[in-house]
Design a protein around this motif. Sequence first.
Motif, short mmCIF file in Angstrom:
data_model
loop_
_atom_site.label_atom_id
_atom_site.label_comp_id
_atom_site.label_asym_id
_atom_site.label_seq_id
_atom_site.Cartn_x
_atom_site.Cartn_y
_atom_site.Cartn_z
N ILE A 211 11.48 0.36 2.19
CA ILE A 211 10.40 1.09 1.55
C ILE A 211 9.54 1.84 2.56
O ILE A 211 8.92 2.85 2.25
CB ILE A 211 9.56 0.12 0.70
CG1 ILE A 211 9.03 0.84 -0.55
CG2 ILE A 211 8.41 -0.46 1.48
CD1 ILE A 211 10.10 1.21 -1.51
N TYR A 212 9.50 1.38 3.81
CA TYR A 212 8.70 2.06 4.82
C TYR A 212 9.14 3.49 5.01
O TYR A 212 8.32 4.40 5.11
CB TYR A 212 8.77 1.31 6.15
CG TYR A 212 7.69 0.28 6.32
CD1 TYR A 212 7.80 -0.96 5.71
CD2 TYR A 212 6.56 0.55 7.07
CE1 TYR A 212 6.80 -1.91 5.86
CE2 TYR A 212 5.55 -0.39 7.22
CZ TYR A 212 5.69 -1.62 6.61
OH TYR A 212 4.71 -2.54 6.76
N SER B 288 0.83 -1.21 0.00
CA SER B 288 0.00 0.00 0.00
C SER B 288 0.86 1.25 0.00
O SER B 288 0.52 2.26 -0.62
CB SER B 288 -0.94 0.01 1.20
OG SER B 288 -0.20 0.02 2.42
N GLY B 289 2.01 1.20 0.68
CA GLY B 289 2.92 2.33 0.68
C GLY B 289 3.59 2.54 -0.67
O GLY B 289 3.81 3.68 -1.10
N VAL B 290 3.91 1.44 -1.36
CA VAL B 290 4.49 1.54 -2.70
C VAL B 290 3.50 2.21 -3.65
O VAL B 290 3.85 3.11 -4.42
CB VAL B 290 4.88 0.14 -3.23
CG1 VAL B 290 5.33 0.23 -4.68
CG2 VAL B 290 5.97 -0.47 -2.38
N VAL B 291 2.24 1.77 -3.59
CA VAL B 291 1.21 2.34 -4.45
C VAL B 291 0.98 3.82 -4.11
O VAL B 291 0.77 4.65 -5.01
CB VAL B 291 -0.11 1.53 -4.34
CG1 VAL B 291 -1.22 2.19 -5.15
CG2 VAL B 291 0.12 0.10 -4.81
N LEU B 292 1.06 4.16 -2.82
CA LEU B 292 0.92 5.55 -2.41
C LEU B 292 2.04 6.39 -3.02
O LEU B 292 1.80 7.49 -3.55
CB LEU B 292 0.96 5.65 -0.88
CG LEU B 292 0.98 7.06 -0.27
CD1 LEU B 292 -0.32 7.79 -0.59
CD2 LEU B 292 1.19 6.98 1.23
N ARG C 222 10.64 5.46 2.90
CA ARG C 222 10.25 6.27 1.76
C ARG C 222 8.76 6.63 1.82
O ARG C 222 8.38 7.75 1.51
CB ARG C 222 10.52 5.49 0.46
CG ARG C 222 11.95 5.06 0.27
CD ARG C 222 12.90 6.21 0.19
NE ARG C 222 12.59 7.11 -0.90
CZ ARG C 222 13.31 8.17 -1.20
NH1 ARG C 222 14.38 8.48 -0.50
NH2 ARG C 222 12.96 8.97 -2.20
N CYS C 223 7.94 5.68 2.21
CA CYS C 223 6.50 5.95 2.28
C CYS C 223 6.16 6.89 3.42
O CYS C 223 5.20 7.67 3.34
CB CYS C 223 5.74 4.64 2.43
SG CYS C 223 5.93 3.56 1.01
N ILE C 224 6.91 6.83 4.51
CA ILE C 224 6.70 7.76 5.61
C ILE C 224 6.95 9.19 5.14
O ILE C 224 6.22 10.12 5.49
CB ILE C 224 7.61 7.41 6.81
CG1 ILE C 224 7.13 6.10 7.45
CG2 ILE C 224 7.61 8.52 7.84
CD1 ILE C 224 8.17 5.47 8.36
N VAL C 225 7.99 9.38 4.33
CA VAL C 225 8.28 10.71 3.80
C VAL C 225 7.09 11.22 2.98
O VAL C 225 6.66 12.36 3.12
CB VAL C 225 9.55 10.68 2.93
CG1 VAL C 225 9.73 12.00 2.20
CG2 VAL C 225 10.77 10.39 3.79
N VAL C 226 6.54 10.35 2.11
CA VAL C 226 5.39 10.74 1.31
C VAL C 226 4.22 11.12 2.19
O VAL C 226 3.57 12.15 2.01
CB VAL C 226 4.99 9.58 0.36
CG1 VAL C 226 3.68 9.88 -0.34
CG2 VAL C 226 6.09 9.33 -0.66
N LYS C 227 3.93 10.26 3.20
CA LYS C 227 2.80 10.54 4.07
C LYS C 227 3.02 11.80 4.90
O LYS C 227 2.09 12.58 5.13
CB LYS C 227 2.57 9.34 5.01
CG LYS C 227 1.28 9.45 5.81
CD LYS C 227 0.05 9.48 4.91
CE LYS C 227 -1.23 9.64 5.69
NZ LYS C 227 -2.41 9.71 4.82
#
Length: 410
Positions: free
Chosen positions: A379-380, A258-262, A382-387
């Motif tokens: 990847i977590y 889900s984080g990759v897709v985000l 990277r997704c935290i940065v996006v969120k």
Amino acid sequence: MKKPPVPSSVHIDLALAIDVTGSMAPYAQSTVSTIENLLSGPSSLVSKLSTNFPEIDFQLRLGCLCFRDIDDGSGKFTELVLSGGSHFTSHVSTALNFVKRTCSAPSGGFDLAEDIIGAIHRSANWQNGEDWTSDIKFMMLFSDASAHGLLPAPLVNGDNYPTRHPEGLTTNDAVTSLVARDADLFFCSFNPAATERTEDELSKYFKKHPDNVAEHSVVRIPMVPKESVASSSSAPSGHGRHIIFVLDESGSMSCSWSGVVLAYNQYIAKRRQSQSESDLVSVVQFDFGSRITVQHASLSSAPSNLPYSGGGTSFHPAAKTACELARVTPSTHVPAIVFMSDGAANDADAAAHEFALLNSNVYRSSRNHLELHVIGECIYVRCIVVKLRIVLAEAVAKLNYSKLHLPHKL
């Protein structure tokens, strides 16, 4: 193959740079309220991140710098400094008390422009050993004014320093200091008409900075409704991009998918925001093998959801498929590859060789190197940065605009 574990904790540094010149008086309370909502309560930054990533303990540290203008002398900068010399505190109350105190009496600022560049450069260059040491770093700047040298053309005579900062600082110096800290900049503007050119210049230097491999950028957050300002931007000239996402869907990614897709959706949204509607999107997903799930879709028609498979991890088949897609890129576009994985594979060298061959072909035909982004850490993070970017933007957007008025500067 053993994969990197999900981090048990993530540390975040957020530096606040706040304009406290006289023209900010109408916005002082709104600035304080925005920061207070961002830092405490059920809608705070940490609360929202914890909701999205419950397995991670988030630790937030705050730095604070309030600034006036160049001619304000010793009162130009007021910063939070702890007993040991560090500028970052983990105590929200300490940071909030400092912000409330320094925002209580805005004053100074002898012309229409302010020392935006000096404020960014100073806070990004805090040198204590405990400064800027977290996993993720951001700066959030609040102002209603242009930087020196960047006033809108009709008002250039209102700038006491229109050609050179007294300390020789430039926009590139400010951006370089942020890139060196691995930090993004959020520009919270109380007068978008006045700050537009400054934001444009900062964005330009981020995009062309040779060390900005992590693609740090300026996130523009208008704190008041933007008045009718003729847009100075136009569709980018030259070729559009054919963006080829190469996404690891192996078994270890089941909790991260889900984080990759985000991240994929956020990348596309960023391209659309920069008026890159001519771009094309393709997606290669891989485990032991590879498959094409999207091919030559426009930005507007690219799917927001991507199917997940699961399996082992091999890089070479994915790299080969991505290169094949790149070689059939339409002549009106140039290929750009975004490769995302959370782990390692035994055939990484073979994958790198495929990309090297493609780069040689691209360079021979265009005299430009292949645009290749390889995201190989957990990847977590990277997704935290996006969120985090999304949460920060949402938090400051909740102001009651009807109670705000443009200052007298412009």
